[in-house]
Design an enzyme around this catalytic site. Structure first.
Site, PDB file in Angstrom:
ATOM      1  N   GLU A   6      -0.459  -9.240  -0.636  1.00 51.86           N
ATOM      2  CA  GLU A   6      -1.888  -9.539  -0.439  1.00 51.86           C
ATOM      3  C   GLU A   6      -2.653  -9.551  -1.762  1.00 51.86           C
ATOM      4  OE1 GLU A   6      -1.999  -6.391   2.628  1.00 51.86           O
ATOM      5  OE2 GLU A   6      -3.135  -7.848   3.805  1.00 51.86           O
ATOM      6  N   GLY A  41       0.608  -4.923   0.923  1.00 58.70           N
ATOM      7  CA  GLY A  41      -0.559  -5.001   0.042  1.00 58.70           C
ATOM      8  C   GLY A  41      -0.253  -5.653  -1.296  1.00 58.70           C
ATOM      9  N   ALA A  51       0.879  -1.175   0.000  1.00 54.71           N
ATOM     10  CA  ALA A  51       0.000   0.000   0.000  1.00 54.71           C
ATOM     11  C   ALA A  51       0.913   1.221   0.000  1.00 54.71           C
ATOM     12  CB  ALA A  51      -0.884  -0.025   1.238  1.00 54.71           C
ATOM     13  N   GLU A  97       4.170  -5.172   7.474  1.00 54.43           N
ATOM     14  CA  GLU A  97       3.340  -4.112   8.074  1.00 54.43           C
ATOM     15  C   GLU A  97       3.686  -3.810   9.528  1.00 54.43           C
ATOM     16  OE1 GLU A  97       2.262  -6.315   5.938  1.00 54.43           O
ATOM     17  OE2 GLU A  97       0.757  -5.438   4.605  1.00 54.43           O
TER      18      GLU A  97
HETATM   19  N1  DAK Z   1       4.707   3.162  -0.555  1.00 57.97           N
HETATM   20  C1  DAK Z   1       5.121   4.324  -1.071  1.00 57.97           C
HETATM   21  N2  DAK Z   1       6.300   4.477  -1.680  1.00 57.97           N
HETATM   22  C2  DAK Z   1       7.094   3.395  -1.761  1.00 57.97           C
HETATM   23  C3  DAK Z   1       6.717   2.137  -1.247  1.00 57.97           C
HETATM   24  C4  DAK Z   1       5.437   2.046  -0.627  1.00 57.97           C
HETATM   25  N3  DAK Z   1       4.949   0.899  -0.135  1.00 57.97           N
HETATM   26  N4  DAK Z   1       7.703   1.268  -1.473  1.00 57.97           N
HETATM   27  C5  DAK Z   1       8.655   1.954  -2.121  1.00 57.97           C
HETATM   28  N5  DAK Z   1       8.287   3.225  -2.295  1.00 57.97           N
HETATM   29  C6  DAK Z   1       9.040   4.290  -2.949  1.00 57.97           C
HETATM   30  C7  DAK Z   1      10.200   4.725  -2.068  1.00 57.97           C
HETATM   31  O1  DAK Z   1       9.762   5.623  -1.088  1.00 57.97           O
HETATM   32  C8  DAK Z   1      11.096   5.369  -3.086  1.00 57.97           C
HETATM   33  O2  DAK Z   1      10.618   6.657  -3.386  1.00 57.97           O
HETATM   34  P1  DAK Z   1      11.562   7.958  -3.327  1.00 57.97           P
HETATM   35  O3  DAK Z   1      12.166   7.953  -1.994  1.00 57.97           O
HETATM   36  O4  DAK Z   1      12.568   7.703  -4.425  1.00 57.97           O
HETATM   37  O5  DAK Z   1      10.624   9.087  -3.591  1.00 57.97           O
HETATM   38  C9  DAK Z   1      10.907   4.506  -4.312  1.00 57.97           C
HETATM   39  O6  DAK Z   1       9.678   3.801  -4.110  1.00 57.97           O
HETATM   40  C10 DAK Z   1      12.003   3.469  -4.467  1.00 57.97           C
HETATM   41  O7  DAK Z   1      12.152   2.789  -3.235  1.00 57.97           O
HETATM   42  P2  DAK Z   1      13.566   2.608  -2.515  1.00 57.97           P
HETATM   43  O8  DAK Z   1      14.472   3.762  -2.811  1.00 57.97           O
HETATM   44  O9  DAK Z   1      13.294   2.327  -1.083  1.00 57.97           O
HETATM   45  O10 DAK Z   1      14.122   1.320  -3.275  1.00 57.97           O
HETATM   46  P3  DAK Z   1      14.999   0.156  -2.661  1.00 57.97           P
HETATM   47  O11 DAK Z   1      15.359  -0.711  -3.822  1.00 57.97           O
HETATM   48  O12 DAK Z   1      16.094   0.669  -1.796  1.00 57.97           O
HETATM   49  O13 DAK Z   1      13.997  -0.655  -1.707  1.00 57.97           O
HETATM   50  C11 DAK Z   1      11.896  -1.734  -1.129  1.00 57.97           C
HETATM   51  C12 DAK Z   1      12.845  -1.250  -2.288  1.00 57.97           C
HETATM   52  C13 DAK Z   1      10.606  -2.214  -1.786  1.00 57.97           C
HETATM   53  C14 DAK Z   1      12.527  -2.873  -0.386  1.00 57.97           C
HETATM   54  C15 DAK Z   1      11.650  -0.539  -0.180  1.00 57.97           C
HETATM   55  O14 DAK Z   1      11.206   0.587  -0.933  1.00 57.97           O
HETATM   56  C16 DAK Z   1      10.615  -0.821   0.855  1.00 57.97           C
HETATM   57  O15 DAK Z   1      10.899  -1.453   1.903  1.00 57.97           O
HETATM   58  N6  DAK Z   1       9.397  -0.334   0.631  1.00 57.97           N
HETATM   59  C17 DAK Z   1       8.326  -0.434   1.585  1.00 57.97           C
HETATM   60  C18 DAK Z   1       7.770  -1.835   1.554  1.00 57.97           C
HETATM   61  C19 DAK Z   1       6.666  -1.985   2.557  1.00 57.97           C
HETATM   62  O16 DAK Z   1       6.839  -1.743   3.778  1.00 57.97           O
HETATM   63  N7  DAK Z   1       5.487  -2.399   2.078  1.00 57.97           N
HETATM   64  C20 DAK Z   1       4.325  -2.545   2.912  1.00 57.97           C
HETATM   65  C21 DAK Z   1       3.575  -1.267   2.919  1.00 57.97           C
HETATM   66  S1  DAK Z   1       2.328  -1.284   4.154  1.00 57.97           S
HETATM   67  C22 DAK Z   1      -4.900  -1.973   5.722  1.00 57.97           C
HETATM   68  C23 DAK Z   1      -4.841  -2.229   4.398  1.00 57.97           C
HETATM   69  C24 DAK Z   1      -3.627  -2.433   3.809  1.00 57.97           C
HETATM   70  C25 DAK Z   1      -2.466  -2.362   4.536  1.00 57.97           C
HETATM   71  C26 DAK Z   1      -2.532  -2.128   5.883  1.00 57.97           C
HETATM   72  C27 DAK Z   1      -3.761  -1.950   6.483  1.00 57.97           C
HETATM   73  N8  DAK Z   1      -6.168  -1.832   6.361  1.00 57.97           N
HETATM   74  C28 DAK Z   1      -7.345  -2.102   5.503  1.00 57.97           C
HETATM   75  C29 DAK Z   1      -6.331  -1.679   7.722  1.00 57.97           C
HETATM   76  C30 DAK Z   1      -1.235  -2.560   3.840  1.00 57.97           C
HETATM   77  C31 DAK Z   1      -0.139  -1.987   4.267  1.00 57.97           C
HETATM   78  C32 DAK Z   1       1.055  -2.065   3.445  1.00 57.97           C
HETATM   79  O17 DAK Z   1       1.120  -2.600   2.363  1.00 57.97           O
END
Ligand code: DAK
Length: 259
Positions: free
Chosen positions: A113, A110, A65, A133
């Protein structure tokens, strides 16, 4: 129809829905992307008999997400975002046609998921999957706690969710999260080859099998087998059942119409 963040490509009876947001976002699911997926899935007509969900980004399937969008939400906006996500994932899961996730890179949160809402997942050697998450102070909210648990068992799901660890494709295959691991350049071809095998069979029977499997999964065996029995019986008298059995007896390939 044109979309901002997805692309739909139909070849014969197989449609591929590419998540295709600005590459810098790693396909993170924001409102617009979820709305596009919803509209794209709703636009499918009976010409599509298999849906592949893939990514146009070479690094990520979907990195989760959109954290940047979520970070700024107030409570009522968070509720709306959650409701939209649930609607889209439920829509995808409710399709009567087979859905295949082609996970080519990061499938986190997400994104994982989204893949879990498909019938099964194939991954490229470059894929990294996980539900991180808890590292953000939340829990998976698009069905991950439930679908992952049903797929890989409680202990594995808890291990993945509690640690927030990213696992590679080989590990994901070992625990049953993905079915096969393919070289990146062969991933879509593999998904299409599986789709072609599916297309040889009765769409009506496949839809029924899917419904019975999904509805039976949460029931006890007696109840689930009742569903199977009903589903089996309902197919009799259909064109596909008559044709399928007739073709076998006449030693020729069947020609199914999905009715
Ligand atoms: N959201 C927004 N931007 C993201 C992102 C994300 N999930 N993942 C990556 N980006 C963006 C980064 O911020 C970066 O942007 P800039 O800084 O250049 O502006 C760009 O993509 C490239 O990322 P990185 O520079 O970090 O690239 P790396 O190769 O170093 O790392 C990575 C790639 C995928 C390992 C890293 O970006 C990362 O850890 N990203 C976050 C992954 C993550 O935590 N995903 C889970 C998100 S939370 C709910 C419903 C849904 C959810 C929860 C509750 N309810 C209904 C209650 C779901 C939650 C989630 O999915």
């Amino acid at each position: 129809m044109t979309y901002e963040n997805i692309r739909l490509v139909r070849e014969g009876a197989v449609t591929t829905l590419f998540i295709d947001r600005n590459p810098k976002t790693l396909n993170a699911l924001d409102n617009q992307t979820l709305l596009d997926i919803e509209a794209g899935v709703k636009s499918l007509d009976e010409q599509t008999r298999v849906l592949i969900v893939a990514s146009a980004n070479e690094k990520a399937f979907v990195a989760g997400a959109d954290i940047k969008q979520m970070a700024g939400l107030n409570e009522s906006q968070a509720k709306e975002f959650a409701a939209l996500g649930h609607r889209v994932f439920a829509l995808l899961e409710s399709l009567s046609i087979p859905t295949i996730a082609a996970v080519n890179g990061f499938a986190l949160g997400g994104g994982c998921e989204l893949a879990l809402a498909c019938d099964f997942i194939y991954a490229s050697e470059k894929a990294q999957l996980g539900l991180p998450e808890v590292s953000l102070g939340v829990i998976p909210g698009f069905g991950g706690t439930q679908r992952l648990t049903r797929l890989v068992g409680r202990a594995r799901a808890k291990e993945l969710i509690f640690t927030g660890a990213r696992i590679d494709a080989a590990k994901a295959k070992e625990i049953g999260l993905v079915l096969e691991v393919l070289p990146a350049e062969g991933l879509l071809a593999h998904c299409n080859a599986i789709a072609e095998k599916i297309l040889k069979n009765s769409p009506l029977a496949i839809g029924k099998a899917k419904r019975v499997i999904d509805q039976g999964a949460d029931k006890d065996l007696t109840e689930a087998n009742t569903l199977e029995r009903q589903g089996f019986a309902e197919l009799f008298g259909s064109f596909d059942q008559t044709e399928g059995m007739k073709a076998f007896i006449e030693k020729r390939p069947a020609s199914f119409i999905g009715k």
